[in-house]
Design a protein around this motif. Structure first.
Motif, PDB file in Angstrom:
ATOM      1  N   LYS A 191     -75.942 -82.350  -9.481  1.00 48.95           N
ATOM      2  CA  LYS A 191     -76.493 -83.682  -9.272  1.00 48.95           C
ATOM      3  C   LYS A 191     -77.124 -84.210 -10.555  1.00 48.95           C
ATOM      4  O   LYS A 191     -77.442 -83.448 -11.468  1.00 48.95           O
ATOM      5  N   ASN A 192     -77.329 -85.497 -10.604  1.00 43.62           N
ATOM      6  CA  ASN A 192     -77.962 -86.104 -11.766  1.00 43.62           C
ATOM      7  C   ASN A 192     -79.481 -85.971 -11.636  1.00 43.62           C
ATOM      8  O   ASN A 192     -80.202 -86.939 -11.420  1.00 43.62           O
ATOM      9  N   GLN A 193     -79.943 -84.722 -11.730  1.00 40.21           N
ATOM     10  CA  GLN A 193     -81.366 -84.447 -11.596  1.00 40.21           C
ATOM     11  C   GLN A 193     -81.782 -83.373 -12.582  1.00 40.21           C
ATOM     12  O   GLN A 193     -80.977 -82.536 -12.999  1.00 40.21           O
ATOM     13  N   ILE A 194     -83.062 -83.403 -12.943  1.00 42.36           N
ATOM     14  CA  ILE A 194     -83.659 -82.342 -13.736  1.00 42.36           C
ATOM     15  C   ILE A 194     -84.778 -81.738 -12.885  1.00 42.36           C
ATOM     16  O   ILE A 194     -85.124 -82.289 -11.841  1.00 42.36           O
ATOM     17  N   CYS A 195     -85.327 -80.605 -13.310  1.00 45.45           N
ATOM     18  CA  CYS A 195     -86.318 -79.969 -12.444  1.00 45.45           C
ATOM     19  C   CYS A 195     -87.428 -79.286 -13.225  1.00 45.45           C
ATOM     20  O   CYS A 195     -87.264 -78.895 -14.385  1.00 45.45           O
ATOM     21  N   TYR A 196     -88.562 -79.185 -12.567  1.00 51.13           N
ATOM     22  CA  TYR A 196     -89.652 -78.325 -13.004  1.00 51.13           C
ATOM     23  C   TYR A 196     -90.085 -77.528 -11.787  1.00 51.13           C
ATOM     24  O   TYR A 196     -90.383 -78.094 -10.726  1.00 51.13           O
ATOM     25  N   GLU A 261     -79.328 -74.853  -8.677  1.00 51.52           N
ATOM     26  CA  GLU A 261     -77.876 -75.057  -8.627  1.00 51.52           C
ATOM     27  C   GLU A 261     -77.500 -76.536  -8.711  1.00 51.52           C
ATOM     28  O   GLU A 261     -76.381 -76.873  -9.106  1.00 51.52           O
ATOM     29  N   ASN A 262     -78.435 -77.409  -8.351  1.00 49.25           N
ATOM     30  CA  ASN A 262     -78.163 -78.843  -8.354  1.00 49.25           C
ATOM     31  C   ASN A 262     -78.739 -79.570  -9.566  1.00 49.25           C
ATOM     32  O   ASN A 262     -78.620 -80.790  -9.667  1.00 49.25           O
ATOM     33  N   SER A 263     -79.369 -78.819 -10.489  1.00 54.97           N
ATOM     34  CA  SER A 263     -80.061 -79.454 -11.621  1.00 54.97           C
ATOM     35  C   SER A 263     -79.283 -79.307 -12.920  1.00 54.97           C
ATOM     36  O   SER A 263     -78.565 -78.332 -13.133  1.00 54.97           O
ATOM     37  N   LYS A 264     -79.476 -80.295 -13.804  1.00 57.74           N
ATOM     38  CA  LYS A 264     -78.802 -80.287 -15.096  1.00 57.74           C
ATOM     39  C   LYS A 264     -79.712 -79.860 -16.242  1.00 57.74           C
ATOM     40  O   LYS A 264     -79.239 -79.583 -17.343  1.00 57.74           O
ATOM     41  N   ILE A 265     -81.027 -79.834 -15.981  1.00 60.20           N
ATOM     42  CA  ILE A 265     -81.995 -79.392 -16.993  1.00 60.20           C
ATOM     43  C   ILE A 265     -83.174 -78.755 -16.282  1.00 60.20           C
ATOM     44  O   ILE A 265     -83.592 -79.222 -15.218  1.00 60.20           O
TER      45      ILE A 265
END
Length: 371
Positions: A191-196, A261-265
């Protein structure tokens, strides 16, 4: 004949990743090891992962009560279990470790952090108090820990410090369990998401992370963790960047895997304070295991790892605009980003994983038993 092993904690939760999920569960796989874990949370006794979890009751009062009443209860339960090896996970348990040594048991101390250095980073203490307390703790460590059978540390830096006190010292790092977080999800399908993912405090960079979302970034930010200061929580949730945040709160390990698994960064932009300069951030390696490119603080130790493995970019964690630029670069260079993710995953498979550290743990226990 079974070897009875008991891990002791007066402060950590029963399912603590380092203590229970990794160490206790790994040791319980050894056929002749009988593993117990003493905790203080009031949730009762149970058996899980072939580990007997023994509860002495919930902690009462504040830090002083925990360091006196709770520690006394831990000691009484430890004596009752009459184990061959005791593995201590909190500095406040060092005095009972000395008592258990006098009773003839073998004792291991697990230094999760460099406590004297950590004390110097306590913002709520004045400089004089911090200095005196840090030096006092350092003196007590030198006096007591040389008497223990082994010292285990969470990083090579802390190990090198303790080697001067006790030559029986080994670092066992909090690297990921391969089967838990390794992902085969292709980068282009994320997905077009990043995460912390982690604790939400000022020192861990939550303010700057959310502020970075105020720049023109075509992405959402998933935050999974717990705020420890209501004032900081209220402040951060009023930032304009919060509009792009998908706040999950504290989540379990299965949900962590889904987020990754759904994050790009994955962001790990902790402040360059004394507590973190020689630390190895577990989340960074978990991001890498999942094939997620990393945006990391430009702390020297972390830069060495990120640059060597080519798994991401390093930034000044105090500058939201710099964080935003790194995010934008990775998102707009998808082929390079995919390669970063692959590099990080490869490095974890080959080096930065719990399987490697588990073997070091087994070796420590064999040495303790032989001696």
């Amino acid at each position: 004949m079974q070897t009875k092993i008991t891990h002791l904690t007066s402060a950590h939760p029963r399912y603590d990743t380092r203590i229970f999920i990794k160490m206790c569960s790994s040791l319980a796989k050894i056929e002749n090891y009988k593993v117990s874990l003493v905790v203080a949370d009031g949730k009762g006794d149970e058996s899980k992962n072939d580990v007997d979890i023994v509860d002495i009751g919930a902690k009462s009062g504040g830090r002083i009560s925990r360091m006196t009443t709770t520690v006394k209860k831990v000691y009484e339960k430890a004596k009752e279990l009459n184990s061959d090896i005791y593995h201590l996970h909190d500095p406040e348990l060092i005095p009972i470790g000395l008592k258990l040594k006098k009773l003839g048991a073998k004792v291991i101390f697990d230094a999760h952090e460099d406590l004297p250095k950590q004390i110097l980073g306590k913002h709520y203490l004045n400089r004089f108090t911090k200095t005196i307390l840090s030096k006092s703790v350092s003196f007590y460590e030198k006096y007591s820990l040389r008497k223990f059978d082994y010292i285990i540390t969470a990083t090579p830096y802390i190990r090198d410090k303790f080697l001067k006190i006790n030559t029986n010292s080994e670092d066992i790092n909090n690297f990921p369990i391969l089967d838990e977080l390794l992902s085969d999800v292709e980068y282009k399908n994320r997905k077009n998401q990043i995460c912390y993912i982690g604790a939400l405090t000022q020192e861990r960079g939550i303010k700057e992370i959310v502020k970075s979302m105020e720049y023109d970034l075509d992405t959402s930010l998933v935050i999974a963790g717990k705020f420890f200061d209501k004032n900081i929580e209220d402040e951060v949730k009023n930032y304009k960047g919060w509009e792009k945040v998908d706040f999950k709160g504290f989540v379990g390990r299965d949900e962590v895997k889904k987020i990754l698994e759904n994050s790009k960064i994955g962001l790990v932009t902790l402040y360059p304070i004394i507590n973190y300069l020689d630390a190895l951030p577990v989340k960074m390696f978990e991001y890498m295991a999942s094939g997620v490119p990393v945006v990391s603080s430009d702390i020297e130790l972390w830069k060495d790892i990120v640059n060597y493995t080519k798994c991401g970019l390093c930034v000044n964690p105090l500058e939201p605009k710099e964080i935003a630029k790194a995010i934008e670069y990775i998102l707009t260079n998808s082929k390079e980003a995919e390669k970063m993710g692959q590099n990080g995953k490869k490095a974890v498979i080959e080096k930065y994983n719990w399987g490697v550290e588990e073997n070091k743990l087994f070796n420590v226990y064999e040495l303790v038993l032989k001696n």
